[in-house]
Design a protein around this motif. Structure first.
Motif, short mmCIF file in Angstrom:
data_model
loop_
_atom_site.label_atom_id
_atom_site.label_comp_id
_atom_site.label_asym_id
_atom_site.label_seq_id
_atom_site.Cartn_x
_atom_site.Cartn_y
_atom_site.Cartn_z
N ILE A 24 0.82 -1.35 0.04
CA ILE A 24 -0.10 0.02 0.08
C ILE A 24 0.84 1.26 0.06
O ILE A 24 0.56 2.22 -0.77
CB ILE A 24 -0.90 0.05 1.17
CG1 ILE A 24 -2.13 -1.16 0.99
CG2 ILE A 24 -1.62 1.15 1.28
CD1 ILE A 24 -2.68 -1.42 2.10
N SER A 31 -2.61 6.87 -5.61
CA SER A 31 -3.62 5.83 -4.94
C SER A 31 -4.78 5.45 -6.09
O SER A 31 -5.21 4.43 -6.34
CB SER A 31 -4.44 6.74 -4.13
OG SER A 31 -5.22 7.84 -4.39
N SER A 132 -4.51 -3.60 -4.28
CA SER A 132 -4.22 -2.27 -4.44
C SER A 132 -5.78 -1.46 -3.99
O SER A 132 -5.73 -0.39 -3.31
CB SER A 132 -4.15 -1.68 -5.84
OG SER A 132 -5.06 -2.36 -6.59
N ILE A 135 -5.47 0.38 -0.66
CA ILE A 135 -5.01 1.87 -0.69
C ILE A 135 -5.90 2.90 -0.30
O ILE A 135 -5.78 3.81 0.32
CB ILE A 135 -4.31 2.18 -2.24
CG1 ILE A 135 -3.22 1.14 -2.44
CG2 ILE A 135 -3.87 3.26 -2.18
CD1 ILE A 135 -2.63 1.18 -3.86
#
Length: 617
Positions: A24, A31, A132, A135
């Motif tokens: 992360i 992001s 992801s 994130i």
């Protein structure tokens, strides 16, 4: 979807908590990249279904319209990515999601045999792409059912990314996968339709199936992407207008490009390149700290803007895309710098671009003049940056010369060689701070008298360029301000170096200027001016020395030679000067020579005082 009561809590493998933290905070620099990963995985799932359905059409379950749908809900602060692809069984969820860095897609590709793999456009080969999601989300919920399985074999997976996840069997009527991200408050921007539309177009515009966007509670959706990469299409199916429109969009330029090249390459590296040379330079072309390069895609998935490893810096004006088939989706700038496939793609692209520039130079129109006025100085940097293509780059350079005596840079080195006089073995040039200073340099006088062409170099990059271009096609480049002249440029009468008069004259002037010059000698260059300063052939020239000092670099001082024209009235006045005027005359002669080549006087007021005194005496 109705939830069953059979629920269990499981732990991640491979120290998931620490790996998630590293992923992360370190793996993705922005992001927003999570949306690219999730859409890529969804597209991959659809491609898997398409492939398996070739032998079992029942897997479509009467729904062959494959797509990806992004659903945003500002009130609930959720974002969902849904696909109607192959889906996953309970076992596949545990294997492919419960274990980080295990990619179901990679295992799928490895399981294929024969030529089938060449027909697949699978995207999600990066095993931690799904993660992801964390994130931007503090909780992720996944619903899935594998195509062909009963509706009661659906699976719900949920985790906060803290080391554990829950897994339960559910009733699921629709095949495929839906991932729901419960967004952190600081990432509420991803519950905005305009923001999501921009991101889909940026990262997934050329995914090969529709990517639809819809707000929760609504019934109408918008297909956002093109659902087909322009560069993946055969060239004969595309018009020039389509190419130009594509260029304007990726380059943010309202003007059409000068030239473009579209190529599909197969072999050791499989990739597609679509390259454009703009018709005007960007305002920040000379900002060397600004990243520039091509857009990099991997199997039509956008990876990064300005992939500067794909082109050398001197071609930073080129725009376009590279779509590679064999790179991983987690490719970074650091990986690009050490990847052998990237080196091969870069080398091929450079040759392609230089070929495009050569095509412009051979065209019977004004495009090369436009190219050179916008990017000529940048191309000159390639002489020192790209040794393997130095000869090709040199052939594309254009210069102002004494042939035309205008500041238009239109003469190539091949043009220069075509005009060589009998016995001339060198390509002569002069560098200066401005075109007028170069054009009027006293060092050119004998060359003009004998009709020998000289390159007039006034761009700041020129000194650096000629330092890396010692010769061209067997002819050495020679500065007219350095060293001795060869026989083709020497005046016959200049052989009087050792006459008693000239010997006495040079000794007298040399003694007066012993702290400023290495020697005084009779000039082979001058026909009209009184004097000029000349460096030794292998020493730094005065112009380069000034450039380095202006850049704040330490430059070791070196004394030049002073060459004089013994027939000039100022030299004759020095020769007849009284003892008390010798020093002032010598100083004025030296300062005039320094000024004529663009140098700066250490004592301008002193020069004016001496000059006026001698003028009025």
């Amino acid at each position: 979807m109705t939830v069953d009561t059979r629920k269990e809590t499981l732990g991640f493998q491979a120290e998931i908590k620490e790996l998630l933290r590293l992923m992360i905070h370190s793996l993705y620099s922005h992001s927003e990249i999570f949306l690219r990963e999730l859409i890529s995985n969804a597209s991959d799932a659809c491609d898997k279904l398409k492939f398996e359905a070739l032998t079992d059409a029942a897997l479509y379950e009467k729904d062959s319209d494959l797509n990806v749908t992004v659903i945003w809900d500002a009130k609930a602060k959720t974002l969902s990515v849904r696909d109607n692809g192959i889906g996953m069984s309970r076992e596949e969820v545990v294997e492919n999601i419960g274990t980080i860095a295990r990619s179901g897609t990679r295992r799928f590709i490895e399981a294929m045999t024969g030529e089938a793999s060449k027909d697949m456009n699978l995207i999600g080969q990066f095993g931690v792409g799904f993660y992801s999601s964390f994130i931007v989300a503090d909780r992720v919920t996944l619903f899935t059912r594998r195509a062909g399985r009963p509706s009661d074999e659906g699976v719900k997976w949920e985790s906060t990314g803290e080391g554990e996840y829950t897994l339960e069997q559910i009733e699921c009527q629709e095949r495929g996968t839906e991932i729901i991200l419960h967004l952190r408050s600081e990432h509420a921007e991803y519950c905005d339709g305009f923001r999501l539309k921009a991101l889909i177009r940026k990262y997934s515009d050329h995914i090969g199936l529709p990517v639809r966007l819809i707000e929760a509670g609504q019934t109408e959706f918008e297909t956002v992407n093109q659902a087909g990469a322009l560069w993946a299409k055969p060239k004969q199916e595309l018009s020039e207008e389509q190419y130009h429109d594509f260029y304007k969009r990726i380059a943010h330029d309202s003007n059409a490009p000068l030239i473009y090249a579209h190529n599909h390459v197969e072999g050791r590296q499989n990739y597609t390149s679509l390259l454009f040379i703009p018709s005007r330079a960007p305002f920040d072309l000379w900002d060397r700290d600004h990243h520039r390069g091509l857009k990099l895609y991997v199997r039509r998935v956008f990876i990064m803007d300005d992939a500067d490893s794909l082109l050398p810096h001197y071609l930073r004006f080129v725009r376009g895309i590279i779509d590679a088939q064999d790179l991983p989706l987690n490719v970074s700038r650091e990986i690009l710098q050490t990847n052998s496939d990237i080196d091969a793609i870069r080398s091929a692209c450079v040759k392609r671009i230089l070929g495009m520039i050569e095509e412009l130079s051979e065209a019977k129109d004004e495009r090369y003049k436009t190219f050179w006025s916008e990017f000529g100085q940048v191309l000159k940097e390639g002489i020192g940056e790209d040794f393997s293509n130095k000869e090709k780059i040199a052939s594309l350079l254009r210069f102002a010369t004494t042939r035309t005596d205008t500041d238009e840079q239109s003469v190539s080195l091949d043009d220069y060689l075509a005009g060589l006089g009998e016995g001339q073995e060198k390509i002569y040039y002069v560098t200066a701070d401005s075109f007028m200073a170069a054009k009027n340099s006293p060092h050119l006088e004998v060359f003009r008298k004998k009709g020998i062409e000289v390159l007039l170099l006034a761009d700041r990059v020129d000194e650096w360029m000629v330092a890396h271009l010692p010769e061209y096609k067997g002819k050495s480049l020679q500065s007219v301000t350095k060293g001795e002249l060869d026989a083709a440029a020497v005046e016959a009468q200049s052989a009087e170096q050792d006459s008693p008069r000239n010997k006495a004259l040079t000794e007298k002037l040399g003694e007066a200027l012993k702290d400023q010059v290495r020697s005084v000698r009779i000039s082979q260059r001058l026909t009209e001016s009184a004097a000029c300063l000349v460096a030794d052939e292998h020493e730094m020239g005065a112009h380069l020395e000034r450039l380095l000092k202006a850049a704040g670099q330490q430059v070791s001082a070196s004394k030049p030679h002073l060459e004089i024209n013994p027939e000039h009235p100022l030299i004759r006045r020095f020769e007849a000067a009284s003892e008390e005027d010798v020093a002032d005359f010598a100083s004025v002669i030296y300062d005039e020579a320094l000024l004529s080549e663009g140098g700066q006087l250490e004592d301008p007021a002193g020069f004016v005082r001496k000059f006026n005194r001698l003028l009025l005496s």
